[in-house]
Design an enzyme around this catalytic site. Sequence first.
Site, short mmCIF file in Angstrom:
data_model
loop_
_atom_site.label_atom_id
_atom_site.label_comp_id
_atom_site.label_asym_id
_atom_site.label_seq_id
_atom_site.Cartn_x
_atom_site.Cartn_y
_atom_site.Cartn_z
N ARG A 1 18.86 3.74 97.86
CA ARG A 1 17.46 3.45 98.44
C ARG A 1 17.81 3.44 99.90
O ARG A 1 17.14 2.65 100.71
CB ARG A 1 17.16 2.04 98.12
CG ARG A 1 16.77 1.87 96.44
CD ARG A 1 15.85 0.72 96.39
NE ARG A 1 16.53 -0.55 96.76
CZ ARG A 1 17.24 -1.21 96.30
NH1 ARG A 1 17.97 -1.01 94.99
NH2 ARG A 1 17.88 -2.53 96.77
N GLU B 1 20.58 8.01 98.85
CA GLU B 1 21.77 7.30 98.14
C GLU B 1 21.25 5.66 98.25
O GLU B 1 21.45 5.30 99.53
CB GLU B 1 22.94 7.78 98.49
CG GLU B 1 24.10 7.12 97.68
CD GLU B 1 24.41 7.92 96.35
OE1 GLU B 1 24.42 7.05 95.28
OE2 GLU B 1 24.54 9.07 96.42
N ARG C 1 14.05 4.30 102.26
CA ARG C 1 13.76 5.76 101.92
C ARG C 1 12.38 6.16 102.46
O ARG C 1 11.43 5.37 102.87
CB ARG C 1 13.66 5.78 100.50
CG ARG C 1 14.89 5.75 99.79
CD ARG C 1 14.72 6.03 98.27
NE ARG C 1 13.95 4.73 97.81
CZ ARG C 1 13.70 4.32 96.43
NH1 ARG C 1 14.10 5.48 95.59
NH2 ARG C 1 13.29 3.41 96.26
N GLU D 1 18.73 11.00 95.59
CA GLU D 1 20.15 11.11 95.07
C GLU D 1 20.59 9.71 94.80
O GLU D 1 20.31 8.87 95.34
CB GLU D 1 20.55 11.56 96.67
CG GLU D 1 22.00 11.75 96.49
CD GLU D 1 22.72 12.37 97.77
OE1 GLU D 1 23.72 13.12 97.75
OE2 GLU D 1 21.99 12.00 98.91
N ASP E 1 14.98 -1.30 101.16
CA ASP E 1 14.66 -0.07 100.89
C ASP E 1 14.44 0.83 102.07
O ASP E 1 13.29 0.44 102.90
CB ASP E 1 13.38 0.08 100.06
CG ASP E 1 13.24 1.50 99.07
OD1 ASP E 1 13.62 2.77 99.79
OD2 ASP E 1 12.50 1.58 98.19
N THR F 1 20.04 -6.96 93.35
CA THR F 1 20.12 -5.63 94.15
C THR F 1 19.59 -5.95 95.52
O THR F 1 20.28 -5.26 96.63
CB THR F 1 19.49 -4.33 93.56
OG1 THR F 1 19.72 -3.43 94.43
CG2 THR F 1 17.99 -4.67 93.16
#
Length: 219
Positions: free
Chosen positions: A109, A107, A143, A67, A141, A129
């Site tokens: 990561r 959203e 996720r 997302e 990250d 980032t």
Amino acid sequence: MTENIGILGKKSPQRTGVERMVNAPLPTVYGKFQAVGYLDHDRGEEQVALVHGEPGAENVLTRLHSECLTGDAFGSQHCECGDQLASALRAVVAAGSGVVVYLRGHEGRGIGLLGKLRAMALQAEGLDTVEANLALGLPVDARDYGVAAEILRDLGVRSVRLLSNNPRKREALVRHGVQVAEEVPLLIPPCESNITYLRTKRERLDHRLPHLDALAHWS
């Protein structure tokens, strides 16, 4: 145990944290899909898989799309997410069948919308980032692709041709029991606003982005 017989059949009786709630036809500008809605009981999140045609069980062209409100809905050029989603939907239609799993809760990561916007503000000040997430005390990250694997199994998918430049997605699917027969690149031409972001994804997050080599002069 009864084997899952796919999207148009009955669901497997195997109990997981993800429950299929609804199938609905979804005509789009890219083609006709079935929107298959799920409830992730463990996280309280709603998820959706867009299924085109009759994908079958093996070598299913598949995109796991995280997302991204800013990219998917607002057309942000800070990332390539919106273009990747559109390209993936076109690809599965062109192939005649396939699945795009749209992963809510991913959203930024996995750091959420506000966390992502804060990170973007720091990137505007010169951080990349990865540095921006760490400066905020957030994971680089966060996720989890276990939900995606459960959705694919519910759809009767055993192996995929994965539309991705991120080798960590392949590793996660395999770890969760879904085989990856092939990784299919999903390369989007960069623009001035996202070239630094894409280079960071390649250099610090191991994304396979060989098309950036031709832009070595672009700073």
